[in-house]
Design a protein around this motif. Sequence first.
Motif, mmCIF file in Angstrom:
data_model
loop_
_atom_site.group_PDB
_atom_site.id
_atom_site.type_symbol
_atom_site.label_atom_id
_atom_site.label_comp_id
_atom_site.label_asym_id
_atom_site.label_seq_id
_atom_site.Cartn_x
_atom_site.Cartn_y
_atom_site.Cartn_z
ATOM 1 N N SER A 93 -13.362 -0.122 -0.350
ATOM 2 C CA SER A 93 -11.981 0.340 -0.410
ATOM 3 C C SER A 93 -11.902 1.851 -0.264
ATOM 4 O O SER A 93 -12.874 2.569 -0.521
ATOM 5 N N VAL A 94 -10.740 2.316 0.175
ATOM 6 C CA VAL A 94 -10.441 3.744 0.248
ATOM 7 C C VAL A 94 -9.001 3.932 -0.221
ATOM 8 O O VAL A 94 -8.177 3.020 -0.132
ATOM 9 N N SER A 95 -8.698 5.131 -0.700
ATOM 10 C CA SER A 95 -7.341 5.485 -1.106
ATOM 11 C C SER A 95 -6.910 6.722 -0.348
ATOM 12 O O SER A 95 -7.613 7.736 -0.342
ATOM 13 N N GLY A 96 -5.769 6.633 0.307
ATOM 14 C CA GLY A 96 -5.254 7.768 1.053
ATOM 15 C C GLY A 96 -4.783 8.878 0.137
ATOM 16 O O GLY A 96 -4.397 8.643 -1.013
ATOM 17 N N PRO A 97 -4.791 10.129 0.628
ATOM 18 C CA PRO A 97 -4.433 11.277 -0.212
ATOM 19 C C PRO A 97 -2.955 11.337 -0.589
ATOM 20 O O PRO A 97 -2.603 11.968 -1.583
ATOM 21 N N LEU A 98 -2.078 10.694 0.176
ATOM 22 C CA LEU A 98 -0.652 10.692 -0.162
ATOM 23 C C LEU A 98 -0.419 9.591 -1.185
ATOM 24 O O LEU A 98 -0.156 8.438 -0.846
ATOM 25 N N ASP A 99 -0.540 9.978 -2.456
ATOM 26 C CA ASP A 99 -0.583 9.000 -3.551
ATOM 27 C C ASP A 99 0.728 8.857 -4.303
ATOM 28 O O ASP A 99 0.762 8.249 -5.374
ATOM 29 N N ALA A 100 1.818 9.401 -3.762
ATOM 30 C CA ALA A 100 3.098 9.307 -4.468
ATOM 31 C C ALA A 100 4.179 8.721 -3.570
ATOM 32 O O ALA A 100 5.347 9.085 -3.675
ATOM 33 N N LEU A 101 3.793 7.800 -2.696
ATOM 34 C CA LEU A 101 4.767 7.168 -1.823
ATOM 35 C C LEU A 101 5.670 6.237 -2.630
ATOM 36 O O LEU A 101 5.210 5.492 -3.490
ATOM 37 N N ALA A 102 6.952 6.273 -2.326
ATOM 38 C CA ALA A 102 7.935 5.475 -3.065
ATOM 39 C C ALA A 102 7.615 3.987 -2.948
ATOM 40 O O ALA A 102 7.094 3.512 -1.934
ATOM 41 N N GLY A 103 7.937 3.246 -4.005
ATOM 42 C CA GLY A 103 7.747 1.806 -3.993
ATOM 43 C C GLY A 103 6.296 1.387 -3.863
ATOM 44 O O GLY A 103 6.000 0.364 -3.220
ATOM 45 N N ASP A 104 5.391 2.148 -4.492
ATOM 46 C CA ASP A 104 3.956 1.856 -4.367
ATOM 47 C C ASP A 104 3.552 1.753 -2.903
ATOM 48 O O ASP A 104 2.686 0.949 -2.528
ATOM 49 N N GLY A 105 4.182 2.575 -2.068
ATOM 50 C CA GLY A 105 3.960 2.507 -0.631
ATOM 51 C C GLY A 105 2.533 2.840 -0.235
ATOM 52 O O GLY A 105 1.854 3.646 -0.877
ATOM 53 N N ALA A 106 2.078 2.201 0.835
ATOM 54 C CA ALA A 106 0.767 2.468 1.408
ATOM 55 C C ALA A 106 0.912 2.457 2.927
ATOM 56 O O ALA A 106 1.606 1.600 3.490
ATOM 57 N N VAL A 107 0.267 3.417 3.583
ATOM 58 C CA VAL A 107 0.347 3.551 5.037
ATOM 59 C C VAL A 107 -1.041 3.832 5.575
ATOM 60 O O VAL A 107 -1.786 4.647 5.002
ATOM 61 N N SER A 108 -1.411 3.180 6.671
ATOM 62 C CA SER A 108 -2.695 3.450 7.310
ATOM 63 C C SER A 108 -2.569 3.292 8.811
ATOM 64 O O SER A 108 -1.640 2.670 9.328
ATOM 65 N N HIS A 109 -3.534 3.891 9.525
ATOM 66 C CA HIS A 109 -3.623 3.842 10.981
ATOM 67 C C HIS A 109 -4.896 3.080 11.323
ATOM 68 O O HIS A 109 -5.984 3.469 10.892
ATOM 69 N N VAL A 110 -4.758 2.000 12.084
ATOM 70 C CA VAL A 110 -5.908 1.170 12.434
ATOM 71 C C VAL A 110 -6.163 1.258 13.941
ATOM 72 O O VAL A 110 -5.231 1.113 14.747
ATOM 73 N N ARG A 111 -7.417 1.510 14.287
ATOM 74 C CA ARG A 111 -7.857 1.471 15.685
ATOM 75 C C ARG A 111 -8.834 0.309 15.850
ATOM 76 O O ARG A 111 -9.787 0.191 15.073
ATOM 77 N N LEU A 112 -8.597 -0.524 16.846
ATOM 78 C CA LEU A 112 -9.509 -1.623 17.156
ATOM 79 C C LEU A 112 -9.985 -1.476 18.599
ATOM 80 O O LEU A 112 -9.163 -1.338 19.521
ATOM 81 N N GLU A 113 -11.281 -1.475 18.810
ATOM 82 C CA GLU A 113 -11.825 -1.494 20.156
ATOM 83 C C GLU A 113 -11.716 -2.911 20.701
ATOM 84 O O GLU A 113 -11.354 -3.852 19.982
ATOM 85 N N ALA A 114 -12.036 -3.085 21.993
ATOM 86 C CA ALA A 114 -12.048 -4.424 22.573
ATOM 87 C C ALA A 114 -13.019 -5.299 21.786
ATOM 88 O O ALA A 114 -14.176 -4.943 21.589
ATOM 89 N N GLY A 115 -12.525 -6.431 21.309
ATOM 90 C CA GLY A 115 -13.339 -7.309 20.480
ATOM 91 C C GLY A 115 -13.399 -6.917 19.029
ATOM 92 O O GLY A 115 -14.118 -7.541 18.239
ATOM 93 N N GLY A 116 -12.621 -5.901 18.628
ATOM 94 C CA GLY A 116 -12.641 -5.414 17.252
ATOM 95 C C GLY A 116 -11.974 -6.366 16.277
ATOM 96 O O GLY A 116 -11.041 -7.093 16.633
#
Length: 280
Positions: free
Chosen positions: A166-189
Amino acid sequence: MVTRTRHIERLIHSHPSQDGAGVNIKRIHRFDGELDPFLMLDELGSDRPDDYIGGFPPHPHRGIQTLTYIVHGGITHEDHLGHSSTIQAGGAQWMHTGRGIVHSEMPLTDSQGLHGFQLWLNLPASEKMSEPRYRDVPSGEMPRLPGTQAELVALGGRWSTLDGDSVSGPLDALAGDGAVSHVRLEAGGELTLSVQSEMLAVHVFEGELQIAGENVAAGQLARLGAGDTLELSSRGGAQCLLLSGTPHREPIAHYGPFVMNHMHEIDQALQDYRSGNFTE
């Protein structure tokens, strides 16, 4: 352990729009609570400066948080509190507007032009008139979570695989226990996550991916149903944003840059701004 795979409940398509000083954007907005605590997702993406060079001159906000994330290029923020900063590719700016903030956002380019996102998160009634705050985070402070030919970049909230990594993003005060991430998938990922939150959405902005085997194309946001496991894969490669949170389940009143619970509060925000008492 028995897991329940999350499936697509609804696909929402982005639509062309304009904001600021003639900035062309692709927008998804849900002020009806469907993506609660998220309200809006704007995508800015162009290699033509005329599409965005006017930027967003000084303007007010009340009752929300904004999270701006840059994929290519950059953006400079200034506000009435004295904050002035610039983020480049991979960085994010977070603004808790509370009772009121006036700010501007001006775009910068790199060799690939400008590509970024701005999310609006609704503040609960108890925080609508709280003190405004601001924070920016450079790319190097965003933790990564690997998959099979895939990578998750955590902007905010906690993200976990079924294996317990697991990892935790540095923006730890997002409203509504919000969580945001950026996912990159290669071909076949492939990437499989354990996601317990009630609201979970996947916005694809490049390529095509599969969610539990169902296709989602660029420009579509998939609102997922109940479950605790998110299965992402891509045959040809894709990029997406993951949004999760806990709904406030409160009334939403919206007018322009203001989001409150009732229209009389919107009227008060307009009166405060026009009278010069907005930031007091």
